[in-house]
Motif scaffolding. Structure first.
Motif, short mmCIF file in Angstrom:
data_model
loop_
_atom_site.label_atom_id
_atom_site.label_comp_id
_atom_site.label_asym_id
_atom_site.label_seq_id
_atom_site.Cartn_x
_atom_site.Cartn_y
_atom_site.Cartn_z
N LEU A 170 26.37 63.04 39.55
CA LEU A 170 27.48 62.16 38.65
C LEU A 170 26.77 60.94 38.26
O LEU A 170 27.21 60.74 37.05
N CYS A 171 25.82 60.33 39.07
CA CYS A 171 25.41 58.98 38.56
C CYS A 171 24.73 59.11 37.38
O CYS A 171 24.55 58.07 36.43
N ARG B 30 33.89 50.02 47.86
CA ARG B 30 35.32 49.27 47.75
C ARG B 30 35.33 48.00 48.29
O ARG B 30 35.83 47.04 47.64
N GLU B 31 34.60 47.60 49.38
CA GLU B 31 34.62 46.08 49.80
C GLU B 31 33.92 45.28 48.81
O GLU B 31 34.10 43.96 49.04
N GLY B 32 33.36 45.57 47.89
CA GLY B 32 32.15 44.68 47.11
C GLY B 32 32.73 44.63 45.62
O GLY B 32 32.31 43.84 45.01
N VAL B 33 34.13 45.20 45.42
CA VAL B 33 34.59 45.00 44.02
C VAL B 33 35.19 43.99 44.02
O VAL B 33 35.94 43.11 44.91
N GLU B 34 34.87 43.06 42.76
CA GLU B 34 35.41 41.70 42.53
C GLU B 34 36.06 41.91 41.13
O GLU B 34 35.63 42.36 40.28
N TRP B 35 37.18 40.84 40.97
CA TRP B 35 37.64 40.55 39.62
C TRP B 35 36.77 39.46 38.94
O TRP B 35 36.63 38.43 39.49
N ASN B 36 36.15 39.76 37.62
CA ASN B 36 35.37 38.49 37.13
C ASN B 36 36.18 37.71 35.91
O ASN B 36 35.54 36.85 35.25
N GLY B 37 37.43 37.99 35.93
CA GLY B 37 38.23 37.35 34.81
C GLY B 37 38.62 38.30 33.71
O GLY B 37 39.21 37.80 32.87
N VAL B 38 37.59 39.16 33.62
CA VAL B 38 37.73 40.35 32.51
C VAL B 38 37.90 41.58 33.14
O VAL B 38 38.82 42.38 32.51
N ALA B 39 37.26 41.93 34.06
CA ALA B 39 37.02 43.45 34.37
C ALA B 39 36.55 43.49 36.06
O ALA B 39 36.18 42.42 36.42
N PHE B 40 37.05 44.46 36.60
CA PHE B 40 36.59 44.70 37.92
C PHE B 40 35.06 44.94 37.88
O PHE B 40 34.80 46.06 37.18
N VAL B 41 34.17 44.55 38.69
CA VAL B 41 32.82 44.79 38.74
C VAL B 41 32.40 44.94 40.10
O VAL B 41 33.35 44.46 41.39
N GLY B 42 31.39 45.89 40.74
CA GLY B 42 30.84 46.03 41.67
C GLY B 42 29.62 46.87 41.65
O GLY B 42 28.87 46.63 40.85
N THR B 43 29.26 47.43 42.59
CA THR B 43 28.13 48.13 42.98
C THR B 43 28.34 49.50 43.25
O THR B 43 29.27 50.07 44.10
N CYS B 44 27.59 50.63 42.54
CA CYS B 44 27.69 51.84 43.10
C CYS B 44 27.42 52.31 44.35
O CYS B 44 25.95 51.87 44.88
N LYS B 45 28.16 53.03 45.13
CA LYS B 45 27.63 53.38 46.64
C LYS B 45 26.71 54.21 46.65
O LYS B 45 26.05 54.59 47.65
N HIS B 46 26.43 54.88 45.57
CA HIS B 46 25.49 56.22 45.53
C HIS B 46 24.12 55.67 45.08
O HIS B 46 23.10 56.26 45.72
N GLY C 254 23.52 52.30 43.58
CA GLY C 254 23.10 50.70 43.61
C GLY C 254 23.19 50.25 42.29
O GLY C 254 23.05 49.15 42.26
N ALA C 255 23.57 50.68 41.41
CA ALA C 255 23.73 50.28 39.86
C ALA C 255 24.86 49.41 39.84
O ALA C 255 25.90 49.56 40.55
N ALA C 256 24.69 48.09 38.89
CA ALA C 256 25.85 47.37 38.76
C ALA C 256 26.88 48.23 37.63
O ALA C 256 26.55 48.63 36.71
N ILE C 257 28.26 48.03 38.04
CA ILE C 257 29.42 48.78 37.47
C ILE C 257 30.32 48.02 37.22
O ILE C 257 30.70 47.12 37.82
N PHE D 256 26.79 48.85 33.63
CA PHE D 256 26.74 47.89 32.83
C PHE D 256 25.74 46.84 33.05
O PHE D 256 25.19 46.91 34.04
N THR D 257 25.33 46.05 31.98
CA THR D 257 24.33 45.01 32.08
C THR D 257 25.01 43.68 31.71
O THR D 257 25.96 43.63 30.92
#
Length: 60
Positions: free
Chosen positions: A7-8, A17-33, A35-38, A49-50
């Motif tokens: 699927l990736c 889930r533990e690494g998801v953060e709100w950056n002021g615009v969107a929720f951002v994190g890392t894919c657990k499968h 490792g991409a920035a999502i 995303f980049t």
């Protein structure tokens, strides 16, 4: 696990889930499968995303 990595390849990611953060615009994190920035789309779902990508506003 193999199905999730498949699927990736089609930009369907799942966050650490533990690494998801709100950056002021969107929720951002890392894919657990892979490792991409999502980030979470407004309608749901996580996409890669980049830092050069524009912020998410409205239904984009």
């Amino acid at each position: 696990m193999a199905f999730a990595r498949f699927l990736c390849l089609f930009d369907r990611h799942r966050p650490v889930r533990e690494g998801v953060e709100w950056n002021g615009v969107a929720f951002v994190g890392t894919c657990k499968h892979c490792g991409a920035a999502i980030r979470r789309r407004e309608g749901g779902g996580w996409r890669r995303f980049t830092r050069e990508d524009p912020p998410i506003f409205g239904n984009q």
